[in-house]
Scaffold this active site. Sequence first.
Site, PDB file in Angstrom:
ATOM      1  N   SER A 102     -31.820 -17.185  44.052  1.00  0.00           N
ATOM      2  CA  SER A 102     -31.290 -17.612  42.759  1.00  0.00           C
ATOM      3  C   SER A 102     -30.843 -16.408  41.921  1.00  0.00           C
ATOM      4  O   SER A 102     -29.938 -15.689  42.342  1.00  0.00           O
ATOM      5  CB  SER A 102     -32.355 -18.469  42.060  1.00  0.00           C
ATOM      6  OG  SER A 102     -31.835 -19.090  40.933  1.00  0.00           O
ATOM      7  N   ASP A 152     -27.082 -28.970  44.959  1.00  0.00           N
ATOM      8  CA  ASP A 152     -27.696 -27.988  44.062  1.00  0.00           C
ATOM      9  C   ASP A 152     -27.066 -28.114  42.673  1.00  0.00           C
ATOM     10  O   ASP A 152     -25.881 -27.822  42.499  1.00  0.00           O
ATOM     11  CB  ASP A 152     -27.466 -26.578  44.654  1.00  0.00           C
ATOM     12  CG  ASP A 152     -28.198 -25.492  43.895  1.00  0.00           C
ATOM     13  OD1 ASP A 152     -28.454 -25.670  42.693  1.00  0.00           O
ATOM     14  OD2 ASP A 152     -28.506 -24.460  44.509  1.00  0.00           O
ATOM     15  N   HIS A 183     -31.682 -26.891  44.519  1.00  0.00           N
ATOM     16  CA  HIS A 183     -31.721 -25.435  44.304  1.00  0.00           C
ATOM     17  C   HIS A 183     -32.977 -24.801  44.903  1.00  0.00           C
ATOM     18  O   HIS A 183     -33.114 -23.579  44.915  1.00  0.00           O
ATOM     19  CB  HIS A 183     -31.657 -25.167  42.788  1.00  0.00           C
ATOM     20  CG  HIS A 183     -31.320 -23.759  42.429  1.00  0.00           C
ATOM     21  ND1 HIS A 183     -30.106 -23.170  42.740  1.00  0.00           N
ATOM     22  CD2 HIS A 183     -32.039 -22.797  41.792  1.00  0.00           C
ATOM     23  CE1 HIS A 183     -30.099 -21.923  42.300  1.00  0.00           C
ATOM     24  NE2 HIS A 183     -31.260 -21.667  41.730  1.00  0.00           N
TER      25      HIS A 183
HETATM   26  C1  MLT Z   1     -28.735 -17.243  37.109  1.00  0.00           C
HETATM   27  O1  MLT Z   1     -28.832 -17.275  35.898  1.00  0.00           O
HETATM   28  O2  MLT Z   1     -28.771 -16.208  37.766  1.00  0.00           O
HETATM   29  C2  MLT Z   1     -28.575 -18.552  37.794  1.00  0.00           C
HETATM   30  O3  MLT Z   1     -28.295 -19.551  36.862  1.00  0.00           O
HETATM   31  C3  MLT Z   1     -29.749 -18.897  38.614  1.00  0.00           C
HETATM   32  C4  MLT Z   1     -30.985 -19.003  37.781  1.00  0.00           C
HETATM   33  O4  MLT Z   1     -31.281 -20.080  37.277  1.00  0.00           O
HETATM   34  O5  MLT Z   1     -31.664 -18.016  37.632  1.00  0.00           O
END
Ligand code: MLT
Length: 202
Positions: A102, A152, A183
């Site tokens: 992520s 996702d 996700h």
């Molecule tokens: C991010 O902010 O890098 C993406 O939205 C993934 C997350 O939720 O961290």
Amino acid sequence: MQHIFKEGTNKDKPVLLLLHGTGGDENDLLALADIVDPTASVLSVRGNVLENGMPRFFKRLAEGVFDIEDLIFRTNELNQFLDSSSKEYNFDRSNIMAIGYSNGANIAASLLFHYENALKGAILHHPMVPRRGIELPQLTDTKIFIAAGTNDPICPQQESVDLKELLEGAGATVEIYWENRGHQLTMNEVQAAKQWYDGIYK
Ligand code: MLT
């Protein structure tokens, strides 16, 4: 940067750079490294940004909307941390394989988008396109595995397809593994990543 370094038993293997998701820390992905390659050295880093107390690797303006100025600053900071860590721990700077989930996958993708020799390869669990409209460095010989969810909510399918195409356009070899989920990081995709890794290193 706050981190854990664990020396591996096989110095020919890449150093596994672990990059956690939002709200995680440097302990989160240690078990993944153990599955992917228990003989490799591990450098696991905590993101330097706090969002309501949750560590991240760069700031965001909203869900999925990145603060590009901070992304560039933090990508450079992480790249320099890799340079200094390679000297401190005496490992090969040109042989680092990122494993990110992520937000951690997004900063790994950003390293690839901004620096030619930052990473030898990367396992990206649920990454997004970190930046659009820039020319990528030459990524020939860079091997990348993407695990993505067909459902996702944070990262639509097209985002993963775009990321694959952008990286391939820069010369990287990219494999994408689809999980019929959202996700979350699944054991299936970790096993798929391990198989992909074993195909390269055994
Ligand atoms: C991010 O902010 O890098 C993406 O939205 C993934 C997350 O939720 O961290």
